[in-house]
Design a protein around this motif. Sequence first.
Motif, PDB file in Angstrom:
ATOM      1  N   ALA A 267       0.845  -1.193   0.000  1.00 31.15           N
ATOM      2  CA  ALA A 267       0.000   0.000   0.000  1.00 31.15           C
ATOM      3  C   ALA A 267       0.884   1.248   0.000  1.00 31.15           C
ATOM      4  CB  ALA A 267      -0.909   0.002   1.222  1.00 31.15           C
ATOM      5  N   PRO A 268       0.635   2.186  -0.897  1.00 33.17           N
ATOM      6  CA  PRO A 268       1.415   3.428  -0.908  1.00 33.17           C
ATOM      7  C   PRO A 268       1.057   4.315   0.274  1.00 33.17           C
ATOM      8  CG  PRO A 268      -0.377   3.562  -2.476  1.00 33.17           C
ATOM      9  CD  PRO A 268      -0.391   2.156  -1.940  1.00 33.17           C
ATOM     10  N   GLU A 269       1.910   5.278   0.559  1.00 33.70           N
ATOM     11  CA  GLU A 269       1.616   6.223   1.639  1.00 33.70           C
ATOM     12  C   GLU A 269       0.357   7.009   1.307  1.00 33.70           C
ATOM     13  OE1 GLU A 269       5.029   8.668   2.284  1.00 33.70           O
ATOM     14  OE2 GLU A 269       6.154   7.067   3.276  1.00 33.70           O
ATOM     15  N   PRO A 270      -0.438   7.350   2.321  1.00 32.59           N
ATOM     16  CA  PRO A 270      -0.157   7.232   3.749  1.00 32.59           C
ATOM     17  C   PRO A 270      -0.458   5.858   4.353  1.00 32.59           C
ATOM     18  CG  PRO A 270      -2.221   8.387   3.441  1.00 32.59           C
ATOM     19  CD  PRO A 270      -1.664   8.151   2.081  1.00 32.59           C
ATOM     20  N   SER A 271      -0.637   4.861   3.536  1.00 31.21           N
ATOM     21  CA  SER A 271      -0.746   3.464   3.974  1.00 31.21           C
ATOM     22  C   SER A 271      -1.916   3.210   4.914  1.00 31.21           C
ATOM     23  CB  SER A 271       0.569   3.020   4.655  1.00 31.21           C
ATOM     24  OG  SER A 271       1.659   3.220   3.803  1.00 31.21           O
ATOM     25  N   THR A 272      -3.058   3.802   4.614  1.00 29.31           N
ATOM     26  CA  THR A 272      -4.254   3.494   5.391  1.00 29.31           C
ATOM     27  C   THR A 272      -4.950   2.300   4.744  1.00 29.31           C
ATOM     28  OG1 THR A 272      -5.787   4.842   4.102  1.00 29.31           O
ATOM     29  CG2 THR A 272      -4.530   5.966   5.826  1.00 29.31           C
ATOM     30  N   TRP A 273      -6.066   1.879   5.338  1.00 26.23           N
ATOM     31  CA  TRP A 273      -6.803   0.746   4.760  1.00 26.23           C
ATOM     32  C   TRP A 273      -7.337   1.089   3.371  1.00 26.23           C
ATOM     33  CZ3 TRP A 273     -11.907   1.076   3.343  1.00 26.23           C
ATOM     34  CH2 TRP A 273     -12.669   2.131   3.875  1.00 26.23           C
ATOM     35  N   ARG A 274      -7.564   2.370   3.109  1.00 22.16           N
ATOM     36  CA  ARG A 274      -8.052   2.757   1.792  1.00 22.16           C
ATOM     37  C   ARG A 274      -7.001   2.518   0.712  1.00 22.16           C
ATOM     38  NH1 ARG A 274     -10.358   6.676   5.186  1.00 22.16           N
ATOM     39  NH2 ARG A 274     -12.637   6.679   5.135  1.00 22.16           N
ATOM     40  N   GLU A 275      -5.759   2.933   0.985  1.00 22.09           N
ATOM     41  CA  GLU A 275      -4.680   2.680   0.026  1.00 22.09           C
ATOM     42  C   GLU A 275      -4.455   1.184  -0.135  1.00 22.09           C
ATOM     43  OE1 GLU A 275      -4.618   6.744   0.968  1.00 22.09           O
ATOM     44  OE2 GLU A 275      -4.318   5.127   2.419  1.00 22.09           O
ATOM     45  N   MET A 276      -4.611   0.440   0.962  1.00 21.38           N
ATOM     46  CA  MET A 276      -4.432  -1.009   0.897  1.00 21.38           C
ATOM     47  C   MET A 276      -5.487  -1.620  -0.031  1.00 21.38           C
ATOM     48  SD  MET A 276      -2.568  -3.556   2.373  1.00 21.38           S
ATOM     49  CE  MET A 276      -2.314  -3.861   0.633  1.00 21.38           C
ATOM     50  N   LEU A 277      -6.720  -1.202   0.127  1.00 18.17           N
ATOM     51  CA  LEU A 277      -7.801  -1.748  -0.689  1.00 18.17           C
ATOM     52  C   LEU A 277      -7.660  -1.339  -2.160  1.00 18.17           C
ATOM     53  CD1 LEU A 277     -10.302  -3.481  -0.523  1.00 18.17           C
ATOM     54  CD2 LEU A 277     -11.647  -1.434  -0.045  1.00 18.17           C
ATOM     55  N   GLU A 278      -7.264  -0.102  -2.389  1.00 17.37           N
ATOM     56  CA  GLU A 278      -7.059   0.357  -3.766  1.00 17.37           C
ATOM     57  C   GLU A 278      -5.959  -0.452  -4.458  1.00 17.37           C
ATOM     58  OE1 GLU A 278      -6.268   4.511  -3.351  1.00 17.37           O
ATOM     59  OE2 GLU A 278      -8.340   5.079  -3.726  1.00 17.37           O
ATOM     60  N   ALA A 279      -4.872  -0.718  -3.716  1.00 24.09           N
ATOM     61  CA  ALA A 279      -3.762  -1.471  -4.293  1.00 24.09           C
ATOM     62  C   ALA A 279      -4.190  -2.907  -4.620  1.00 24.09           C
ATOM     63  CB  ALA A 279      -2.579  -1.472  -3.325  1.00 24.09           C
ATOM     64  N   ILE A 280      -4.984  -3.508  -3.736  1.00 21.85           N
ATOM     65  CA  ILE A 280      -5.471  -4.876  -3.975  1.00 21.85           C
ATOM     66  C   ILE A 280      -6.366  -4.907  -5.208  1.00 21.85           C
ATOM     67  CG2 ILE A 280      -6.954  -6.705  -3.055  1.00 21.85           C
ATOM     68  CD1 ILE A 280      -5.917  -5.971  -0.256  1.00 21.85           C
ATOM     69  N   GLU A 281      -7.276  -3.939  -5.296  1.00 22.02           N
ATOM     70  CA  GLU A 281      -8.183  -3.901  -6.445  1.00 22.02           C
ATOM     71  C   GLU A 281      -7.435  -3.642  -7.748  1.00 22.02           C
ATOM     72  OE1 GLU A 281     -11.408  -1.131  -5.437  1.00 22.02           O
ATOM     73  OE2 GLU A 281     -12.642  -2.937  -5.477  1.00 22.02           O
ATOM     74  N   ALA A 282      -6.419  -2.778  -7.681  1.00 20.54           N
ATOM     75  CA  ALA A 282      -5.640  -2.483  -8.890  1.00 20.54           C
ATOM     76  C   ALA A 282      -4.880  -3.720  -9.373  1.00 20.54           C
ATOM     77  CB  ALA A 282      -4.663  -1.343  -8.607  1.00 20.54           C
ATOM     78  N   GLU A 283      -4.448  -4.551  -8.434  1.00 19.11           N
ATOM     79  CA  GLU A 283      -3.662  -5.737  -8.786  1.00 19.11           C
ATOM     80  C   GLU A 283      -4.551  -6.863  -9.315  1.00 19.11           C
ATOM     81  OE1 GLU A 283      -0.332  -8.271  -9.168  1.00 19.11           O
ATOM     82  OE2 GLU A 283      -0.425  -6.104  -8.808  1.00 19.11           O
ATOM     83  N   PHE A 284      -5.706  -7.079  -8.694  1.00 20.37           N
ATOM     84  CA  PHE A 284      -6.503  -8.267  -9.019  1.00 20.37           C
ATOM     85  C   PHE A 284      -7.794  -7.975  -9.779  1.00 20.37           C
ATOM     86  CE2 PHE A 284      -4.090  -9.447  -5.150  1.00 20.37           C
ATOM     87  CZ  PHE A 284      -3.312 -10.431  -5.719  1.00 20.37           C
ATOM     88  N   GLY A 285      -8.303  -6.755  -9.683  1.00 23.57           N
ATOM     89  CA  GLY A 285      -9.504  -6.415 -10.433  1.00 23.57           C
ATOM     90  C   GLY A 285     -10.674  -7.340 -10.131  1.00 23.57           C
ATOM     91  N   GLU A 286     -11.337  -7.823 -11.187  1.00 20.79           N
ATOM     92  CA  GLU A 286     -12.526  -8.661 -11.014  1.00 20.79           C
ATOM     93  C   GLU A 286     -12.203 -10.031 -10.427  1.00 20.79           C
ATOM     94  OE1 GLU A 286     -14.523  -8.930 -14.709  1.00 20.79           O
ATOM     95  OE2 GLU A 286     -15.076  -6.798 -14.790  1.00 20.79           O
ATOM     96  N   THR A 287     -10.959 -10.498 -10.587  1.00 19.20           N
ATOM     97  CA  THR A 287     -10.601 -11.813 -10.038  1.00 19.20           C
ATOM     98  C   THR A 287     -10.658 -11.824  -8.515  1.00 19.20           C
ATOM     99  OG1 THR A 287      -8.237 -11.278 -10.020  1.00 19.20           O
ATOM    100  CG2 THR A 287      -9.106 -12.317 -12.004  1.00 19.20           C
ATOM    101  N   LEU A 288     -10.663 -10.634  -7.893  1.00 21.07           N
ATOM    102  CA  LEU A 288     -10.770 -10.567  -6.441  1.00 21.07           C
ATOM    103  C   LEU A 288     -12.055 -11.228  -5.953  1.00 21.07           C
ATOM    104  CD1 LEU A 288      -9.592  -9.502  -3.763  1.00 21.07           C
ATOM    105  CD2 LEU A 288     -10.728  -7.319  -4.220  1.00 21.07           C
ATOM    106  N   GLY A 289     -13.073 -11.195  -6.768  1.00 20.65           N
ATOM    107  CA  GLY A 289     -14.351 -11.794  -6.392  1.00 20.65           C
ATOM    108  C   GLY A 289     -14.307 -13.293  -6.244  1.00 20.65           C
ATOM    109  N   LYS A 290     -13.256 -13.946  -6.730  1.00 23.31           N
ATOM    110  CA  LYS A 290     -13.106 -15.392  -6.590  1.00 23.31           C
ATOM    111  C   LYS A 290     -12.110 -15.780  -5.503  1.00 23.31           C
ATOM    112  CE  LYS A 290     -13.871 -15.871 -11.580  1.00 23.31           C
ATOM    113  NZ  LYS A 290     -13.284 -16.381 -12.852  1.00 23.31           N
TER     114      LYS A 290
END
Length: 569
Positions: free
Chosen positions: A120-143
């Motif tokens: 997760a980029p700074e400021p490294s809150t849960w929002r940045e963490m979630l954005e980074a996860i979604e950017a990496e996995f996209g729709e496959t996150l649903g599985k």
Amino acid sequence: MAHASFAGLRVLSLESRRAKEVAKLIKTYGGEPFVVPAMREVPLESHQPALDFAASLLAGEIDMVVFFTGVGVRALLEIVATKYKREDVLKALRLTRVAARGPKPQQYLREISVPVSIIAPEPSTWREMLEAIEAEFGETLGKMRVAVQEYGASNPEFLATLSERARQVIKVPVYQWALPEDLRPLRESVLAIANGGVDVILFMTAVQVIHLFQVAEQMACVEDLRTGLEAIVVISIGPTTTEELLHYGIKPDFEPSRPKMGFLINEAAQYAGKVLRQKRNGVDVNLATRLAGLTFTQPPSSSNGMDSGDAPPVAIPRPVPKVAPSTSTMAGFRDGLAPMDFLHEISSRIAAADSFNIVLERIVEFVTTAIPCDSCFIYVLEDQNLVLRASKNPHADVVGQIGIALGQGITGWVAEHREPVAIASNASNDPRFKAFKNLPEDHFEAMLSTPILCASKVVGVINLQHRLCYQHTAHEIRLLSMLGFLVGAEIERARLESENLQLASRLETRKAVDRAKGILQRDLTITEDEAYRMMQRESRQRRKSMREIAEAILLSEDLRKSKLEVAGK
């Protein structure tokens, strides 16, 4: 450039883990430090969720693990090692996608050779963490089935949002935060704030806010505390802490340019006095920050870009100014640092470390703050070979594995000749260049390499690399060379201390095993070899180390002697 100074202001910090370091920094910047721990880490009553997670991980039922804290990684492994073999868990973890909220969990994961897929980029809150996860996995996150290491308390917003996007979310609590056992210092802090005995307060985590108000509520002083906070300078380390302050009706005066302790204290020393004077003159908080001469970036408070469908956007309630990003020409700090400030900043980061690996990680952090770069490697000289021991980018598979002989490649040339090398473009075309294990950095355009020296002896090399062409200034070359001199002695000390600890541990293990063998020989009338093999067998079957088996035998012997002494009386 103005010297950063609190100029005698009374500065309160509620830090627990790094209390001594915080107090030292405040004092160095001319403040009167009051460091009062607001929380303590306590174990959970049951470790079953962590053990259930380990079972699922070993069975291949987890697709991704999210780590929020370095302490949480360490605690989780200690818990699961009580039932499962540590190496089996690590092997399974290395085959699973891993996300880290920031540098601390990333650092520990790197030490145990677990690759990190998402940071997760700074400021490294849960929002940045979630954005980074979604950017990496996209729709496959649903599985995907995702396990989340919790840190002290649940994060309902993150868990709820992630649950809407992933197939399954598994909470893995490993420890929890509690109030300090002795509440008297925290109660005194509440009264000091309420009665004007504090000028500046630094909040470094949301839990500090919660516990301060919790104690104030016990004392029936919440309104007095709130009034007192409005009259002093309140500084929040980042958005998560800011949100908690806003929840209690307290608007921080500003956040530092980066959510780091060093930046927080440095920028507080630069601006707190100015803001406090304006507030005491009756100026509005927003106007006070502007009149104090600060240049801020105002964060948006609309949407974080993660809303989907007809769902309402997720608001970021952070209507507080943030110090503008630092400039590289000032070694990573706005308004610059006087020479003593610069020396103190790096020495405090290093002196606070408690292991060789952490020392190296702190050096990487400081170097990359001081000089803009895309990559930073630190090589340490070991038995005439330069071994890669720390990296800005996650290279868990090669850290500790790459060895360069003196004179080999640009790195080896720098160590052999004890001279820096700066290459502005086409670094791989330099005749001294040598590629290693197809690292992405081998294809970077620019490079700056300087030796790390201790008492005229080379102890390592620092390499900075850039994806695009980059002309290093004479100032940057001198700065990195100076850092090589400054950190050389500390690297050598930390390395020797690490070796001494390992030797001491091996010696203590050998003593314990020898004593335990003697007890078995006496009690079972067997040979020394038979006693040793018996301990080895128990070690394998019980998945315990030889030292643990030996200590169990010695404990049994001590209990037997105590029982005989009691019977004799």
